[in-house]
Design a protein around this motif. Structure first.
Motif: not given
Length: 455
Positions: A440-452
């Motif tokens: 919902n925003g720009h917040t991400i966290r270390v260790g999180q996996t993103l789908r590209i």
């Protein structure tokens, strides 16, 4: 009698000799400064100029000018004696037809450079510094500018994916020998050999293309090395070194990434300072190591908010782990320091110290062809492993890993990452990243996996 001494005193003052007489009487007479000796003459050919260095026993005045009919460049060195040979200079691939010398006016050394083609001469004195004595440098710039420009990667034909591009920077070169080891082993020779082997090894890997930044024995300014890597559109620059420390007991291979805030160890700080002084000590006139290029300065301020440094640390870690199978490591982690050559805004860059050439045992290893090849193989293996796991979008490696050019990839968030930085790296919009990951925003966290998502 006192009147006689008074008159003599006045007479000596009139003749300007009273100071000399007083000095002689006090035993403080200082003779006229001795003339300089030219103790060595060295020549290097760079892509766009020829550099000649006169090693002097002390500073000397000089005059440089050009003559025509036939074309030649002349340097007069005041009161100097030539104690070196000019006949041993290699003039291959230079604009020089010959070099000769004579004594002028019974006191000055005249050196004449006979030319095959016109040049733009420039001269300057370098004071004794950094283990080098006083030097007179003559740069003969080509009239037809042949500035080396590395061709960027060509666009793949049709839908063919591109190679991962690696720029290999062999440190030092030309008038800068780098560190000197036992028996006169020169860093510039060791690292160019390792660099050439590294290029050969990387080019043998499908999906990779490597190019040398310094292709011969000449000096390239630190900022120019970064520029050449950018011209190549490199995905990574690897700068190869084999430095020295104040104590011969220092040993171990290292990998460095850039730091804006300070070095991670005293050794890292020492090595960065030593490398950053190279431009000044070896005559890149007027280049400030403070690096006030507006674009680069702006990027450095925001470096922690981009992915460039993070990528450098990650690939550096892969290379360091691979080197552990060949060499003793100086530190078990990637170190950081403010190396000028690593200050690239958009090309991940690492500096690899293959060992301390000042350490007798490591110098002995670095002097052998077998060990240099082992070192090159370990660096190449670390680079290959990193990009095998983290292939840049649009590359053949990404296509193979994803099972097709349009497949989605995954990315694990590391410290320093931002959503916008990841979007730029994979050439997708922030909005598409958010949609693919239900953000919902720009917040991400270390260790999180993103789908590209595919671009």
């Amino acid at each position: 009698m006192p009147d006689v001494f008074h008159k003599l005193r006045l007479r000596l003052r009139t003749l300007g000799l009273i100071g000399c007489l007083a000095a002689l009487m006090a035993g403080l007479w200082v003779p006229v400064a001795q003339a300089a000796d030219v103790e060595g003459v060295r020549l290097w050919r760079a892509p766009d100029h020829t550099r000649v260095v006169f090693d002097l026993s002390r500073p000397a005045e000089h005059r440089l000018f050009s003559l025509s009919g036939p074309d030649r460049v002349v340097v007069d060195i005041s009161g100097a004696d030539l104690n070196a040979s000019l006949s041993d200079l290699s003039l291959d691939d230079t604009p020089l037809r010959g070099v000769r010398s004579a004594v002028r006016d019974n006191r000055d050394l005249r050196v004449v450079f006979d030319l095959k083609q016109g040049v733009r001469p420039r001269s300057f004195l370098l004071p004794a510094e950094g283990g080098q004595g006083d030097r007179l440098v003559i740069d003969l710039h080509d009239n037809e500018v042949r500035e080396r420009r590395v061709e960027p990667a060509s666009e793949p034909a049709g839908n063919r994916s591109r190679d991962v591009i690696i720029a290999i920077d062999a440190g030092h070169g030309g008038s800068d020998p780098g560190a000197i080891g036992p028996g006169g082993l020169r860093e510039k020779d060791v690292v160019l050999d390792i660099g050439e082997r590294l290029v050969e090894l990387i080019n043998s890997k499908p999906g990779f293309s490597a190019k040398l930044i310094r292709t011969g024995d000449y000096y390239v300014p630190l900022s120019r090395r970064r520029d050449l890597a950018r011209q190549m559109q490199a995905d990574l620059m690897v700068s190869v070194h084999a430095d020295a420390f104040t104590h011969p007991s220092a040993r171990g291979a290292s990998v460095f990434a850039l730091s804006r805030r300070g070095a991670t160890s005293e050794t890292a700080r020492f090595l960065a300072q030593r490398e950053n002084e190279a431009d000044r000590i070896h005559g890149v006139g007027g280049i400030s190591l403070d690096d006030k290029d507006e674009m680069l300065a702006g990027v450095l301020v925001d470096l922690s908010m981009t992915s460039t440094l993070n990528d450098s640390l990650r690939v550096g870690d892969s290379v360091l782990k691979s080197m552990d199978s060949v060499a003793r490591l100086h530190k078990p982690r990637v170190e950081q320091a403010n190396f000028a050559v690593l200050r690239s805004p958009d090309v991940p860059s690492i500096l690899v110290e293959t060992g301390f050439i000042s350490n007798p045992e490591e110098a002995r290893k670095l002097s052998t062809s077998a060990y240099r090849r082992q070192m090159a193989e370990s660096i190449a293996r670390g680079v290959e492993q990193y990009f095998g796991q983290n292939p840049p979008v649009g590359t053949l490696l990404a296509e193979r890993r994803g099972g097709g050019g349009g497949s989605e990839q995954e990315y694990v968030i590391s410290r320093g990452d931002t959503l916008s930085g990841i979007a730029r790296r994979y050439n997708v919009s922030v909005t598409r990243l958010q949609q693919a990951n239900n953000l919902n925003g720009h917040t991400i966290r270390v260790g999180q996996t993103l789908r590209i998502p595919s671009s």
